[in-house]
Scaffold this motif. Structure first.
Motif, mmCIF file in Angstrom:
data_model
loop_
_atom_site.group_PDB
_atom_site.id
_atom_site.type_symbol
_atom_site.label_atom_id
_atom_site.label_comp_id
_atom_site.label_asym_id
_atom_site.label_seq_id
_atom_site.Cartn_x
_atom_site.Cartn_y
_atom_site.Cartn_z
ATOM 1 N N GLY A 177 35.073 41.005 52.503
ATOM 2 C CA GLY A 177 35.371 40.552 51.116
ATOM 3 C C GLY A 177 34.542 40.677 50.166
ATOM 4 O O GLY A 177 33.073 41.190 50.531
ATOM 5 N N VAL A 178 34.795 40.570 48.764
ATOM 6 C CA VAL A 178 34.096 41.126 47.742
ATOM 7 C C VAL A 178 33.990 39.764 46.930
ATOM 8 O O VAL A 178 34.948 39.348 46.545
ATOM 9 N N SER A 179 32.794 39.293 46.671
ATOM 10 C CA SER A 179 32.746 37.893 45.899
ATOM 11 C C SER A 179 31.908 38.101 44.762
ATOM 12 O O SER A 179 30.836 38.525 44.397
ATOM 13 N N LEU A 180 32.654 38.050 43.274
ATOM 14 C CA LEU A 180 32.255 38.413 42.033
ATOM 15 C C LEU A 180 31.984 37.138 41.315
ATOM 16 O O LEU A 180 32.890 35.944 41.312
ATOM 17 N N TYR A 181 30.549 37.080 40.842
ATOM 18 C CA TYR A 181 30.201 35.734 39.871
ATOM 19 C C TYR A 181 30.855 34.448 40.656
ATOM 20 O O TYR A 181 31.534 33.635 39.934
ATOM 21 N N PRO A 182 30.365 34.110 41.745
ATOM 22 C CA PRO A 182 31.190 33.041 42.440
ATOM 23 C C PRO A 182 30.588 31.652 42.043
ATOM 24 O O PRO A 182 29.286 31.565 41.847
ATOM 25 N N ASN A 183 31.352 30.479 42.257
ATOM 26 C CA ASN A 183 30.885 29.306 42.322
ATOM 27 C C ASN A 183 29.922 29.264 43.635
ATOM 28 O O ASN A 183 30.304 29.795 44.621
ATOM 29 N N VAL B 10 39.633 41.232 50.754
ATOM 30 C CA VAL B 10 39.852 40.417 49.591
ATOM 31 C C VAL B 10 38.901 40.471 48.440
ATOM 32 O O VAL B 10 37.620 40.641 48.966
ATOM 33 N N ILE B 11 39.088 40.340 47.216
ATOM 34 C CA ILE B 11 38.242 40.541 46.028
ATOM 35 C C ILE B 11 38.629 39.148 45.170
ATOM 36 O O ILE B 11 39.773 38.991 44.907
ATOM 37 N N GLY B 12 37.683 38.513 45.198
ATOM 38 C CA GLY B 12 37.509 37.101 44.489
ATOM 39 C C GLY B 12 36.642 36.958 43.447
ATOM 40 O O GLY B 12 35.413 37.590 43.437
ATOM 41 N N ASP B 13 37.218 36.313 42.182
ATOM 42 C CA ASP B 13 35.992 36.278 41.155
ATOM 43 C C ASP B 13 36.088 34.811 40.925
ATOM 44 O O ASP B 13 37.044 34.059 40.979
ATOM 45 N N SER B 14 34.946 34.237 40.575
ATOM 46 C CA SER B 14 34.570 33.014 40.072
ATOM 47 C C SER B 14 35.074 32.057 41.356
ATOM 48 O O SER B 14 34.449 32.168 42.291
ATOM 49 N N GLN B 15 35.826 31.121 41.035
ATOM 50 C CA GLN B 15 36.289 30.153 42.345
ATOM 51 C C GLN B 15 37.110 31.165 43.301
ATOM 52 O O GLN B 15 36.896 30.892 44.532
ATOM 53 N N GLY B 16 37.529 32.112 42.894
ATOM 54 C CA GLY B 16 37.969 33.133 43.938
ATOM 55 C C GLY B 16 36.766 33.826 44.765
ATOM 56 O O GLY B 16 36.829 34.125 45.816
#
Length: 333
Positions: free
Chosen positions: A204-210, A174-180
């Motif tokens: 998983g990959v977390s981009l600029y997360p909350n 899974v790749i998610g950005d911000s709230q993702g």
């Protein structure tokens, strides 16, 4: 096994998983309460555009399928929308990438990530929507019923669906950005549903997360919520995660984050000096290399934070994502 059999097996697995989650919830103090975080699904057809962004044209132009109501929700009470593009005849063989959006909902950046992953990883691609089916277009306040816990349940539902379509969970990421990106961190945190998460997703990959958590210096979430389940724990990850943040990000600033807990235990954490939120924005359009150093403002009326593109940071991010996926694909063989 036939596709019909796989889908039936997936539905049975979902029912059993919900039962097991309720039976074993007391074994882990961190519990995602399923009923609370399954807002009703009220919409049957996805929009052609959202926030003025056309969705159909860039999908079609880049060989991705249109959004459809095709993913059974976690509780089985409706269908989530997704764009599901499988590698025909090679679904099990190839990696599967699930893409989860930020608080704006599905955006051009999510489509651009999908195009990149399809081209560079030769992957099955699922772009998941969590808002349209529930009659919403955004979750700008972040720490609400539509935040990380709901999104984790949607992610599990999407991974069940890709498995039912023939995807190998050991090759599903899974790749998610911000709230993702927040969703990714929350999904792989050790909680009552971790067993199912591990069975369906390889990493998983977390981009600029909350990154707000109750352990931070704040007495309440930035939205004003004091509900600990709307700002749930992050950390103690049960599967491989890599994370990317920016030092100039005023949308999800590290100053709100218990950095030691949230990023301790990830496989790799990269903090780009000078990067704003969403440095990988496709400023020239989906599927095209961005115009560098272009700055705009987010649509979020509560925080119209700056977004500045950076080809340098995007290239590093995507190179690291590709290396991460390929490294763990080797372990799956």
């Amino acid at each position: 096994m036939t596709r019909r059999f796989l889908k039936a097996l997936s539905r049975l697995t979902a029912v059993v998983a919900i039962g097991l989650a309720s039976m074993t919830s007391h074994a882990n103090d961190d519990v995602i309460p399923v009923e609370k975080y399954q807002p009703p699904i009220t919409v049957q057809h996805p929009p052609a555009s959202s926030h003025g962004w056309n969705m159909e044209r860039p999908l079609v132009n880049n060989g991705l399928n249109l959004f459809a109501a095709n993913v059974p929700s976690y509780d089985g009470k409706g269908m989530l929308f997704s764009s599901w593009t499988a590698q025909n005849g090679r679904v099990f063989e190839r990696p599967t990438i699930i893409i989860v959006h930020g608080g704006h909902g599905v955006a051009p950046g999510n489509l651009d990530t999908a195009v990149w992953a399809k081209r560079n990883l030769d992957a099955n691609i699922l772009i998941l929507d969590s808002y349209w089916s529930r009659g919403r277009t955004e979750n700008w306040l972040s720490w609400t019923r539509f935040g990380a816990n709901m999104r984790v349940l949607d992610l599990i539902a999407a991974a069940r669906f890709t498995q039912s379509e023939g995807a190998d969970p050991k090759k599903t990421f899974v790749i998610g950005d911000s709230q993702g990106g927040w969703t990714v961190l929350r999904a792989f945190t050790n909680h009552n549903l971790s067993g199912e998460v591990r069975s369906l997703l390889a990493g998983g990959v977390s981009l600029y997360p909350n990154c707000y958590v109750k352990e931070s210096i704040f007495g309440r979430a930035p939205s004003g919520s004091t509900d600990k389940e709307d700002a749930p724990p992050l950390g103690n990850y049960v599967a491989p995660v890599i994370a990317f943040t920016g030092s100039a990000d005023t949308a999800t600033p590290l100053s709100q984050c218990n950095v030691g807990k949230v990023f301790k235990g990830v496989e790799k954490w990269t903090n780009f000096e000078g990067a704003t939120h969403a440095w990988d924005s496709p400023t020239r359009g989906v599927g095209r290399r961005a115009e560098d150093n272009v700055c705009t403002r987010a649509l979020n009326k509560y925080n119209p934070f700056p977004i500045c593109s950076s080809n340098k940071f995007t290239d590093i991010t995507r190179s690291d994502i590709q290396a991460f996926v390929e490294r763990h694909l080797l372990k799956a063989q």
